[in-house]
Design an enzyme around this catalytic site. Structure first.
Site, PDB file in Angstrom:
ATOM      1  N   LYS A  74       0.855  -1.186   0.000  1.00  0.00           N
ATOM      2  CA  LYS A  74       0.000   0.000   0.000  1.00  0.00           C
ATOM      3  C   LYS A  74       0.890   1.235   0.000  1.00  0.00           C
ATOM      4  CE  LYS A  74      -4.509   0.974   0.329  1.00  0.00           C
ATOM      5  NZ  LYS A  74      -5.582   0.298  -0.397  1.00  0.00           N
ATOM      6  N   GLY A 177     -20.604   6.518   4.939  1.00  0.00           N
ATOM      7  CA  GLY A 177     -19.701   6.869   3.851  1.00  0.00           C
ATOM      8  C   GLY A 177     -20.335   6.596   2.501  1.00  0.00           C
ATOM      9  N   VAL A 178     -20.626   7.662   1.746  1.00  0.00           N
ATOM     10  CA  VAL A 178     -21.257   7.490   0.430  1.00  0.00           C
ATOM     11  C   VAL A 178     -20.387   8.115  -0.654  1.00  0.00           C
ATOM     12  CG1 VAL A 178     -23.616   7.203   1.236  1.00  0.00           C
ATOM     13  CG2 VAL A 178     -22.753   9.511   0.849  1.00  0.00           C
ATOM     14  N   GLY A 179     -19.083   7.789  -0.584  1.00  0.00           N
ATOM     15  CA  GLY A 179     -18.181   8.100  -1.685  1.00  0.00           C
ATOM     16  C   GLY A 179     -18.503   7.182  -2.850  1.00  0.00           C
ATOM     17  N   VAL A 181     -17.596   4.099  -3.641  1.00  0.00           N
ATOM     18  CA  VAL A 181     -17.981   2.728  -3.286  1.00  0.00           C
ATOM     19  C   VAL A 181     -19.308   2.715  -2.536  1.00  0.00           C
ATOM     20  CG1 VAL A 181     -17.352   0.646  -2.008  1.00  0.00           C
ATOM     21  CG2 VAL A 181     -15.594   1.940  -3.223  1.00  0.00           C
TER      22      VAL A 181
END
Length: 353
Positions: A74, A177-179, A181
């Site tokens: 990463k 979280g509604v990015g 993905v």
């Protein structure tokens, strides 16, 4: 590094562009390490280092459980993504400098997009190195495939908790979280008839998606208190911790975030003891890496979708073993990953000349 078997931790700095980045290679027994580049405004370099170490190790286990011939790695870039948002010239130089550093690792690490990096950034990196995937003219944005894998894992976990009849229809799902993905996951859940409760640090995103899908918007600090069937963490890691665990009212935890459990051993056991079914994050969110892995061998979307279907079966098997042996699902998944790594390590000991 010694305790968890890391192979390499590299710091990069380029003064002209202001690039400060860290790449961690955890394990390369199964193949070259692959993992995305996250661009985040970390408070300290120590915080960035802790994040990249946790993320790289998770990638090893993710690829191993998904049956991919990849190791785990990463990268994190330290800085404010907004500073480069509208400066195309500086952004190009910034990510091309990063690409040259990646080239210097000689193929031990392959990068891809992650939080706050884009397919356009991968194209800049690709100008300096071939050790990058997730390119627009190949596999592209992995987010829809990550969401699809999480949905498959959620179906398996939901059926284990509530029975197979009806799938996720009318199940209350709280999505944190509604990015890219999280948004794609919400659309899949809506199509399956789920009742959605959504939140994000970006209130504008929440309002727009809530209107589009008929979801209920929730304050970001209240999402843990929603009386729901399923909690779906799709933002950053460490959200299941001593403070939040007692607030959860769900029967299932399945999401796209990496390192959902702040302390995998402690909080994994606590979840298990509470009777909550947890789909290990690196199993549930493997759709993205499955997608970019396909790019390394040519790209066929049908192959990707077939591979992602296995996330359902793998999640179901992990949950079944967890219940039979009365141990946390994370322990089951870790053991599966480690067994494959050890088996292939023995195969790799055969000399081929």
């Amino acid at each position: 590094l010694s305790e968890y078997g890391y192979e390499q931790l590299v710091y990069f700095y380029d003064k002209p562009t202001g690039l400060k980045a860290i790449t961690c290679i955890h394990n390369t027994v199964l193949g070259p390490s692959l993992g995305g580049t996250r661009f985040w405004n970390y408070a300290t370099e120590e915080e960035a280092t802790t994040d990249v170490l946790r993320l790289a190790r998770g990638m090893t286990y993710k690829s191993a459980c998904a049956g991919l011939n990849l190791g785990g790695g990463k990268s994190v870039v330290i800085g404010d993504p907004d500073e480069l948002k509208n400066d195309i010239v500086r952004r190009e130089a910034f990510f091309r400098a990063f690409g040259r550093f990646i080239e210097g690792l000689g193929g031990r690490y392959i990068t891809a997009e992650d939080v706050n990096t884009t397919t356009a950034d991968m194209a800049y990196i690709n100008m300096e190195t071939d050790y990058v995937c997730g390119l627009e003219n190949k596999s592209g944005n992995p987010s829809p495939f990550t969401a699809l894998g999480v949905y498959k894992a959620m179906r398996a976990a939901g059926e284990a908790a509530f029975g197979k009849e009806g799938g996720l229809k009318k199940r209350k799902v709280a999505v944190q979280g509604v990015g890219e993905v999280g948004k794609n996951l919400c659309k899949l859940l809506k199509a399956d008839g789920a009742e959605l409760y959504i939140t994000d640090i970006n209130a504008e995103k929440v309002e727009k998606l809530a209107k589009e899908l008929g979801a209920t918007a929730v304050d970001k600090d209240k999402i843990f208190d929603v009386d729901c069937d399923i909690f779906a963490p799709c933002a950053l890691g460490g959200v299941i911790n001593d403070e939040t665990l007692g607030r959860l009212k769900c029967k299932v935890i399945t999401g796209a975030a990496n390192n959902v459990l702040l302390d995998p051993e402690k909080h994994g056991k606590a979840i298990h003891d509470k009777g909550i079914i947890y789909a290990p994050d690196y199993v549930a969110n493997a759709g993205g890496i499955i997608n970019v892995y396909e790019e390394l061998h040519g790209y066929n979307e049908d192959n990707v979708r077939r591979s992602i279907e296995h996330i359902y079966d793998l999640t179901a098997e992990i949950i079944r073993t967890s219940q039979e042996k009365n141990i946390p699902t994370g322990q089951v998944a870790d053991a599966m990953a480690e067994a494959r790594i050890n088996a292939i390590r023995n195969v790799n000991s055969i000399y081929l000349g």
